[in-house]
Design an enzyme around this catalytic site. Structure first.
Site, mmCIF file in Angstrom:
data_model
loop_
_atom_site.group_PDB
_atom_site.id
_atom_site.type_symbol
_atom_site.label_atom_id
_atom_site.label_comp_id
_atom_site.label_asym_id
_atom_site.label_seq_id
_atom_site.Cartn_x
_atom_site.Cartn_y
_atom_site.Cartn_z
ATOM 1 C CB SER A 8 -1.010 0.047 1.228
ATOM 2 O OG SER A 8 -1.662 1.102 1.244
ATOM 3 C CG MET A 37 -8.786 7.459 0.059
ATOM 4 S SD MET A 37 -8.333 7.495 1.790
ATOM 5 C CE MET A 37 -7.230 5.694 1.881
ATOM 6 C CG MET A 68 -11.179 3.756 -1.099
ATOM 7 S SD MET A 68 -10.100 3.569 0.151
ATOM 8 C CE MET A 68 -8.626 3.665 -0.588
ATOM 9 N N GLY A 142 -10.311 3.911 4.421
ATOM 10 C CA GLY A 142 -10.095 5.440 4.433
ATOM 11 C C GLY A 142 -8.695 5.655 5.324
ATOM 12 C CG PHE A 143 -8.063 6.982 8.048
ATOM 13 C CD1 PHE A 143 -9.295 7.119 8.250
ATOM 14 C CD2 PHE A 143 -7.392 8.104 8.080
ATOM 15 C CE1 PHE A 143 -10.202 8.324 7.936
ATOM 16 C CE2 PHE A 143 -8.180 9.364 7.907
ATOM 17 C CZ PHE A 143 -9.548 9.349 7.850
ATOM 18 N N GLY A 145 -3.541 1.875 9.125
ATOM 19 C CA GLY A 145 -3.179 1.494 10.474
ATOM 20 C C GLY A 145 -4.511 1.252 11.589
ATOM 21 N N GLY A 177 -6.180 -4.045 4.366
ATOM 22 C CA GLY A 177 -6.536 -3.486 5.620
ATOM 23 C C GLY A 177 -6.040 -4.370 6.826
ATOM 24 N N GLY A 198 0.534 -3.238 4.303
ATOM 25 C CA GLY A 198 0.899 -1.689 4.613
ATOM 26 C C GLY A 198 1.603 -1.571 5.902
HETATM 27 C C1 DX5 Z 1 -7.357 1.889 3.688
HETATM 28 C C2 DX5 Z 1 -6.380 1.539 2.517
HETATM 29 C C3 DX5 Z 1 -5.413 0.416 2.684
HETATM 30 C C4 DX5 Z 1 -4.503 0.824 3.839
HETATM 31 C C5 DX5 Z 1 -3.442 -0.326 4.351
HETATM 32 O O1 DX5 Z 1 -8.521 2.304 3.332
HETATM 33 O O2 DX5 Z 1 -7.258 0.925 1.589
HETATM 34 O O3 DX5 Z 1 -4.724 0.264 1.496
HETATM 35 O O4 DX5 Z 1 -3.518 1.775 3.467
HETATM 36 O O5 DX5 Z 1 -2.927 0.025 5.350
HETATM 37 P P1 DX5 Z 1 -2.853 -0.810 6.739
HETATM 38 O O6 DX5 Z 1 -1.941 -2.299 6.244
HETATM 39 O O7 DX5 Z 1 -2.052 -0.044 7.719
HETATM 40 O O8 DX5 Z 1 -4.209 -1.096 7.257
HETATM 41 ZN ZN ZN Z 2 -6.689 0.269 -0.451
#
Ligand code: DX5
Ligand code: ZN
Length: 220
Positions: A8, A37, A68, A142-143, A145, A177, A198
């Site tokens: 990611s 996003m 997204m 959305g985020f 972590g 995620g 990620g």
């Molecule tokens: C969240 C993103 C993911 C995120 C994964 O909306 O789609 O790609 O960056 O990050 P981690 O692995 O930290 O959940």
């Molecule tokens: Zn993603």
């Protein structure tokens, strides 16, 4: 199905982006996951159209664009993608799902439909002929972590069974995620084959990029 890793990119150290991409090339990373996003579909902004163009001109690693955004059919043409690249759109973000999925394929991309943790897999029924993969969100989007929504592990298994029993064995399953080292094992056993990695695995602070990627590959 071959297991593939799609780091990611929103989690990358942007001050060392080029070195990181070189390392990904050296380690045979299969995709680069680019989260887009719009601040409406999810309450955040991340990467943009110029970043995607730069990425495409910097490396031959295929990109995996995760839209997204509300009404992705209105913005698809803004993004540089082509043969071998994945583009995912959320089933919850458009009333023209089949149209936007076929638009991705008309441009040579591979079409992926994304579903949030609260969205049932039965809603995929009418687009199975239009997709190359399903993106199962294992957190609410959305985020980075965030923590795994536990029910999504069974959802991956149910989806793999549904696809195989319906004659869609070649449709891939991507999970996105909190793909931690521990969760990746469960996700792989359930039937996911593309792992959006990620902060909790590839970019985890307690290992080098190379160590983390080798560890994740061993586990999936
Ligand atoms: C969240 C993103 C993911 C995120 C994964 O909306 O789609 O790609 O960056 O990050 P981690 O692995 O930290 O959940
Ligand atoms: Zn993603």
């Amino acid at each position: 199905m071959d297991k593939k890793i799609s780091p990611s990119i929103m989690c990358v150290d942007f001050l060392n982006l080029k070195e990181t991409i070189n390392e990904f090339e050296r380690l045979g990373i299969e995709y680069l996951h680019v989260d887009i996003m719009d601040g409406h579909f999810v309450g955040n902004y991340t990467l943009g159209t110029d970043f995607v163009k730069t990425l495409k001109s910097t490396t031959n690693i295929p990109i995996d664009i995760h839209l997204m955004v509300e009404k992705p059919e209105n913005v698809l043409e803004w993004f540089a993608f082509g043969e071998g690249d994945y583009v995912s759109v959320h089933i919850e973000s458009t009333c023209h799902l089949q149209k936007v999925l076929s638009a991705i394929k008309q441009r040579g991309g591979k079409a992926m439909v994304a579903i949030n943790p609260g969205t049932p897999i039965c809603l995929l029924e009418s687009v199975l002929d239009d997709i190359d993969a399903v993106l199962v969100m294992t957190v609410n989007p959305g985020f980075a972590g965030q923590k795994l929504v536990k029910s999504t592990i069974k959802k991956i298994a149910d989806l793999r069974k549904y696809l195989d029993e319906s004659g869609y064995e070649n449709v891939e399953i991507e999970c996105d995620g909190n793909v931690s080292f521990e969760n990746a094992v469960l996700m792989s056993e359930a039937g996911a084959n593309i792992f959006v990695a990620g902060t909790s695995s590839v970019f985890a602070k307690d290992g080098t990029l190379s160590e983390n990627i080798s560890k994740l590959r061993r586990l999936i």
